[in-house]
Design an enzyme around this catalytic site. Structure first.
Site, PDB file in Angstrom:
ATOM      1  N   HIS A 134       0.237  -1.056   0.173  1.00 61.60           N
ATOM      2  CA  HIS A 134      -0.628  -0.026  -0.168  1.00 61.60           C
ATOM      3  C   HIS A 134       0.944   1.401  -0.079  1.00 61.60           C
ATOM      4  CE1 HIS A 134      -3.578  -2.876   0.669  1.00 61.60           C
ATOM      5  NE2 HIS A 134      -2.570  -3.200   2.208  1.00 61.60           N
ATOM      6  N   ASP A 135       1.748   1.920   1.040  1.00 59.80           N
ATOM      7  CA  ASP A 135       2.513   2.469   1.753  1.00 59.80           C
ATOM      8  C   ASP A 135       3.326   3.111   0.135  1.00 59.80           C
ATOM      9  OD1 ASP A 135       1.528   2.448   4.360  1.00 59.80           O
ATOM     10  OD2 ASP A 135       0.818   2.817   3.282  1.00 59.80           O
TER      11      ASP A 135
END
Ligand code: RIB
Ligand code: CA
Length: 313
Positions: free
Chosen positions: A243-244
């Site tokens: 995600h990040d």
């Protein structure tokens, strides 16, 4: 072109760690002015500790790490040990940090940095709940116009929620903070689950991390080996969704990503859909677009970039 100045606001978390490592491995494109920890995946004491563990893993103890808000604006903290483990960085066996936390509150660091740097030159990169950012905007409204932009991981629309049927974790933990940020008028680039669920650490990709052979490469392989369990069990995914790191990769190679500039607002009233990012994808309202809502990624290009950069540390 000089490197882009950023502040990473984060709740490490294995994927936050990889995002931070990618940023620190890319000094030609990114200058990390500081890292601000926020409560999220695990409580603040651990996210502030984990951010320093990652800086030391990268050999970058020069980067200041500040502790920020230990709970959402108006709600009790929800954490995600079921995804990230008790420490938030389960997987590799990494030493406790030697570098100290920097003095002062993360919110004040954000405010002071934005006031000190030239207007329009600092990008905020939130990777967790938006509590620190919203608190800074409330405490010092003058800084809002000084922000170059916000590139954040959060939300979901076509992919729906990962913590409730409609909400993604970062937004759900502090929906009021997200509402403040999404209504701030700052230029937003949003990396929702719609795109991050296409950045999966398949076994060949994880093997490529491990094959780097360095402490960083092996630690990242071990982090994603641990972190993939939740998504494999829930979604039948072929690997952990990074995600990040989509946030950091966007700063380096935005052309890897595609999205649509639409209006995105946050549900803060309904308990049923609390924290939903309501994206007007088809333009059926007269609400002004406020975010580049990203839906696609060149996954092979993303992992090639990530692996090449991690090998530099
Ligand atoms: O929903 C995914 C997000 O929540 C990621 O930022 C992960 O680190 C957690 O904070
Ligand atoms: Ca995070």
């Amino acid at each position: 072109m000089p490197p882009r100045k950023i502040i990473i606001d984060t709740d490490p978390g294995q994927d936050d760690a990889v995002a931070i490592l990618l940023a620190l491995a890319s000094p030609d494109e990114i200058e990390v002015l500081g890292i601000t920890a926020v409560a999220g995946n695990v409580p603040l004491e651990l996210t502030a500790k984990n951010a320093r563990i990652v800086c030391e893993l990268a050999g970058r103890t020069d980067v200041p790490v500040y502790a920020g808000c230990d709970r959402p604006l108006n709600r009790a903290l929800i954490t995600a040990e079921h995804v990230h483990g008790k420490t938030g960085l389960d997987g590799p066996d990494l030493p406790d940090p030697q570098m100290p936390l920097s003095d002062g509150h993360a919110v004040d660091f954000i405010i002071e940095t934005l006031r000190a740097e030239e207007p329009g030159t600092v990008t905020l990169c939130p990777l967790g709940p938006l509590t620190n950012i919203a608190t800074a905007f409330r405490k010092a409204p003058d800084i809002v116009d000084r922000v170059q932009g916000i590139v954040l991981m959060g939300g979901a629309y076509f992919e729906v929620g990962n913590i409730t049927p409609t909400a993604e974790f970062n937004i759900h933990v502090d929906p009021e903070a997200a509402d403040i940020v999404f209504k701030s008028g700052v230029q937003l680039v949003v990396m929702p689950l719609d795109v991050t669920h296409k950045a999966l650490v398949t076994k060949p990709r994880n093997d490529a991390f491990r094959a780097i052979g360095s402490n960083v490469g092996i630690a990242v392989a071990e982090m994603t080996d641990f972190f993939e369990r939740f998504d494999k069990e829930k979604y039948g995914s072929t690997g952990a969704p990074l995600h990040d790191p989509c946030v950091t990769a966007y700063l380096i190679r935005p052309e890897l990503f595609t999205g649509r500039f639409v209006n995105v607002e946050i549900e803060i009233q309904s308990e049923l859909t609390l924290g939903m990012t309501v994206a007007d994808w088809w333009g059926v309202t007269d609400r002004s677009p406020n975010a580049l809502f990203v839906g696609e990624v060149d996954a092979d290009g993303f992992f090639a970039l990530l692996t090449e950069r991690l090998a530099r540390l």
